[in-house]
Design a protein around this motif. Structure first.
Motif, PDB file in Angstrom:
ATOM      1  N   MET A 259      72.301   9.217  20.168  1.00 44.30           N
ATOM      2  CA  MET A 259      71.192   8.544  19.226  1.00 44.30           C
ATOM      3  C   MET A 259      70.772   7.171  20.045  1.00 44.30           C
ATOM      4  O   MET A 259      71.109   6.956  21.249  1.00 44.30           O
ATOM      5  CB  MET A 259      72.302   8.023  18.076  1.00 44.30           C
ATOM      6  CG  MET A 259      73.238   7.119  18.236  1.00 44.30           C
ATOM      7  SD  MET A 259      73.736   5.763  16.935  1.00 44.30           S
ATOM      8  CE  MET A 259      74.486   7.394  15.923  1.00 44.30           C
ATOM      9  N   PHE A 260      69.853   6.715  19.327  1.00 43.19           N
ATOM     10  CA  PHE A 260      69.356   5.367  19.904  1.00 43.19           C
ATOM     11  C   PHE A 260      70.158   4.423  19.776  1.00 43.19           C
ATOM     12  O   PHE A 260      70.949   4.517  18.370  1.00 43.19           O
ATOM     13  CB  PHE A 260      67.872   5.141  19.179  1.00 43.19           C
ATOM     14  CG  PHE A 260      66.701   5.870  19.472  1.00 43.19           C
ATOM     15  CD1 PHE A 260      66.141   5.387  20.843  1.00 43.19           C
ATOM     16  CD2 PHE A 260      66.244   7.162  18.943  1.00 43.19           C
ATOM     17  CE1 PHE A 260      65.076   6.072  21.194  1.00 43.19           C
ATOM     18  CE2 PHE A 260      65.424   7.778  19.371  1.00 43.19           C
ATOM     19  CZ  PHE A 260      64.525   7.101  20.391  1.00 43.19           C
ATOM     20  N   TYR A 261      70.781   3.598  20.821  1.00 48.77           N
ATOM     21  CA  TYR A 261      71.640   2.558  20.886  1.00 48.77           C
ATOM     22  C   TYR A 261      71.470   1.482  21.584  1.00 48.77           C
ATOM     23  O   TYR A 261      70.980   1.557  22.641  1.00 48.77           O
ATOM     24  CB  TYR A 261      72.962   3.359  20.935  1.00 48.77           C
ATOM     25  CG  TYR A 261      74.020   2.397  20.892  1.00 48.77           C
ATOM     26  CD1 TYR A 261      74.957   1.946  19.939  1.00 48.77           C
ATOM     27  CD2 TYR A 261      74.461   1.916  22.142  1.00 48.77           C
ATOM     28  CE1 TYR A 261      76.220   1.423  19.900  1.00 48.77           C
ATOM     29  CE2 TYR A 261      75.576   0.774  22.161  1.00 48.77           C
ATOM     30  CZ  TYR A 261      76.519   0.726  21.250  1.00 48.77           C
ATOM     31  OH  TYR A 261      77.484   0.133  21.325  1.00 48.77           O
ATOM     32  N   ALA A 262      71.840   0.300  21.197  1.00 51.23           N
ATOM     33  CA  ALA A 262      71.833  -0.866  22.304  1.00 51.23           C
ATOM     34  C   ALA A 262      73.209  -1.683  21.915  1.00 51.23           C
ATOM     35  O   ALA A 262      73.498  -1.878  20.408  1.00 51.23           O
ATOM     36  CB  ALA A 262      70.679  -1.545  22.707  1.00 51.23           C
ATOM     37  N   TRP A 278      69.849   5.290  24.727  1.00 53.78           N
ATOM     38  CA  TRP A 278      70.757   5.980  23.975  1.00 53.78           C
ATOM     39  C   TRP A 278      72.239   5.954  24.457  1.00 53.78           C
ATOM     40  O   TRP A 278      72.517   5.444  25.341  1.00 53.78           O
ATOM     41  CB  TRP A 278      70.298   7.518  24.445  1.00 53.78           C
ATOM     42  CG  TRP A 278      68.740   7.781  24.596  1.00 53.78           C
ATOM     43  CD1 TRP A 278      67.752   7.503  23.958  1.00 53.78           C
ATOM     44  CD2 TRP A 278      68.357   8.848  25.378  1.00 53.78           C
ATOM     45  NE1 TRP A 278      66.514   7.969  24.178  1.00 53.78           N
ATOM     46  CE2 TRP A 278      66.746   8.641  25.097  1.00 53.78           C
ATOM     47  CE3 TRP A 278      68.856   9.890  26.384  1.00 53.78           C
ATOM     48  CZ2 TRP A 278      66.135   9.736  25.849  1.00 53.78           C
ATOM     49  CZ3 TRP A 278      68.076  10.558  26.766  1.00 53.78           C
ATOM     50  CH2 TRP A 278      66.497  10.517  26.622  1.00 53.78           C
ATOM     51  N   ASP A 279      72.964   6.388  23.498  1.00 52.01           N
ATOM     52  CA  ASP A 279      74.366   6.460  23.649  1.00 52.01           C
ATOM     53  C   ASP A 279      75.119   7.778  23.091  1.00 52.01           C
ATOM     54  O   ASP A 279      74.375   8.366  22.411  1.00 52.01           O
ATOM     55  CB  ASP A 279      75.040   5.174  22.830  1.00 52.01           C
ATOM     56  CG  ASP A 279      76.568   4.986  23.413  1.00 52.01           C
ATOM     57  OD1 ASP A 279      77.008   5.539  24.137  1.00 52.01           O
ATOM     58  OD2 ASP A 279      77.450   4.300  22.500  1.00 52.01           O
ATOM     59  N   ASP A 280      76.213   8.067  23.589  1.00 51.33           N
ATOM     60  CA  ASP A 280      76.884   9.250  22.840  1.00 51.33           C
ATOM     61  C   ASP A 280      77.569   8.754  21.916  1.00 51.33           C
ATOM     62  O   ASP A 280      78.662   7.700  21.939  1.00 51.33           O
ATOM     63  CB  ASP A 280      77.584   9.988  24.197  1.00 51.33           C
ATOM     64  CG  ASP A 280      78.692   9.230  24.774  1.00 51.33           C
ATOM     65  OD1 ASP A 280      78.340   7.932  24.934  1.00 51.33           O
ATOM     66  OD2 ASP A 280      79.834   9.372  25.226  1.00 51.33           O
ATOM     67  N   MET A 281      77.654   9.607  20.827  1.00 51.27           N
ATOM     68  CA  MET A 281      78.556   9.361  19.608  1.00 51.27           C
ATOM     69  C   MET A 281      79.176  10.738  19.224  1.00 51.27           C
ATOM     70  O   MET A 281      78.784  11.814  19.877  1.00 51.27           O
ATOM     71  CB  MET A 281      77.620   8.783  18.309  1.00 51.27           C
ATOM     72  CG  MET A 281      76.963   7.393  18.742  1.00 51.27           C
ATOM     73  SD  MET A 281      78.276   6.112  18.806  1.00 51.27           S
ATOM     74  CE  MET A 281      76.983   4.669  19.127  1.00 51.27           C
ATOM     75  N   GLY A 282      80.025  10.478  18.129  1.00 53.40           N
ATOM     76  CA  GLY A 282      80.586  11.854  17.858  1.00 53.40           C
ATOM     77  C   GLY A 282      80.720  12.234  16.560  1.00 53.40           C
ATOM     78  O   GLY A 282      79.919  11.361  15.511  1.00 53.40           O
ATOM     79  N   PRO A 283      81.519  12.977  15.869  1.00 51.69           N
ATOM     80  CA  PRO A 283      81.303  13.394  14.524  1.00 51.69           C
ATOM     81  C   PRO A 283      81.774  12.667  13.522  1.00 51.69           C
ATOM     82  O   PRO A 283      81.455  12.655  12.346  1.00 51.69           O
ATOM     83  CB  PRO A 283      82.002  14.688  14.221  1.00 51.69           C
ATOM     84  CG  PRO A 283      82.859  14.901  15.661  1.00 51.69           C
ATOM     85  CD  PRO A 283      82.277  13.898  16.736  1.00 51.69           C
ATOM     86  N   GLN A 284      82.602  11.730  14.066  1.00 53.52           N
ATOM     87  CA  GLN A 284      82.894  10.535  13.281  1.00 53.52           C
ATOM     88  C   GLN A 284      82.197   9.262  12.901  1.00 53.52           C
ATOM     89  O   GLN A 284      82.139   8.279  11.926  1.00 53.52           O
ATOM     90  CB  GLN A 284      84.157  10.007  13.865  1.00 53.52           C
ATOM     91  CG  GLN A 284      84.257   8.963  14.952  1.00 53.52           C
ATOM     92  CD  GLN A 284      83.948   9.639  16.292  1.00 53.52           C
ATOM     93  OE1 GLN A 284      83.968  11.026  16.134  1.00 53.52           O
ATOM     94  NE2 GLN A 284      83.627   8.817  17.430  1.00 53.52           N
TER      95      GLN A 284
END
Length: 295
Positions: A259-262, A278-284
């Motif tokens: 997702m877009f992230y900072a 961008w950053d990596d995220m999970g199902p949580q």
């Protein structure tokens, strides 16, 4: 204008009418309309290079609009459903995202996500993808715009997981956005940047974060962490990436979606933080939206 007296499209219509009206009430010729824009040599080169990137033969990108460039402008106008004059006006400049020319809603539907009635759009939009997007996302607030021949839709949807976002794109017979260049990334981020609702912000005890919409980037199960096995859902090669420095970091097991992230270190105000990385995220994790791409 008879049907739509207010809203983003009416502003575009008024701008188009002003373009047609001369100082004494007469019509402005295409040549005069271009002349009034006072395009610099650099802007003319930018127009030529952008048309070339879109596949048009402009000859040399030298800032001089010769016969080939004029013919390319005419072909581009035809593709947009405009009168083929071969001369640039503000509508063409906006669609080509010309630097230094104020953007109007001819390029992007609105500054903030809003509800669109598909039936109303049938009287305003000629691109069937726009109608299809409004129909399959009925009830959702959206912002849409075209870049490189593709339609991108930023969907406002609070507490949406990556799987929710992916399923929504599939229902629309489309996919979560894949991004292959900085220009494309900047355009997509610009779709939703001014709508604060599209971001989730907070402080986790160490950093102040700003989370934006989901995109179509996934990591293969069991791939080498943290950077191995990332791929676009479309199967396109990942020739461009825009990870936040030191990311992806597999902060939690299963952080396999992007997702877009900072963020900023410490408890800080993130109002002016540009979250175009961008950053990596999970199902949580959840987001306040996602980007759907229609081809």
């Amino acid at each position: 204008m008879a049907k739509h007296q207010s809203g983003s499209f009416s502003d575009s219509a008024r701008a188009a009418l002003r373009l047609l009206e001369g100082g004494g009430g007469g019509l402005v010729s295409p040549q005069e309309a271009e002349s009034r824009m006072k395009l610099t040599q650099s802007q003319r080169k930018e127009i030529q290079l952008t048309l070339s990137d879109l596949g048009y033969d402009i000859g040399a990108a030298d800032g001089n609009f010769g016969q080939k460039t004029r013919r390319a402008i005419s072909r581009y106008q035809k593709a947009l459903g405009l009168t083929e004059t071969g001369y640039v006006n503000s509508i063409v400049a906006n669609r080509l995202e010309l630097v230094g020319v104020t953007r109007t809603d001819s390029a992007v539907s609105a500054d903030e996500a809003r509800l669109f009635d598909p039936e109303d759009l049938k009287g305003l939009e000629t691109d069937e993808r726009t109608i299809r997007a409004a129909q399959c996302l009925r009830g959702k607030e959206i912002i849409y715009g075209e870049f490189g021949g593709r339609l991108y839709v930023a969907v406002y949807d609070r507490h949406s997981s990556w799987q929710t976002a992916k399923s929504a794109a599939q229902r629309c017979e489309a996919h979560l956005a894949s991004i292959s260049s900085k220009a494309e990334n900047d355009f997509i981020y610009g779709l939703f940047e001014t709508d604060d609702r599209m971001f989730e912000t907070g402080f986790d005890g160490s950093v102040s974060y700003k989370m934006g919409p989901w995109i179509g980037l996934e990591q293969d199960p069991g791939a080498r962490e943290p950077r191995g096995g990332w791929r676009w859902l479309t199967g396109e090669p990942m020739n461009y990436n825009n990870w936040l420095p030191n990311h992806p970091n597999e902060h939690k097991q299963g952080d396999d979606f992007a997702m877009f992230y900072a963020h900023l270190d410490g408890n800080r105000d993130t109002a002016d933080l540009k979250a175009s990385t961008w950053d990596d995220m999970g199902p949580q994790n959840s987001s306040h939206g996602y980007i759907i791409e229609f081809r």
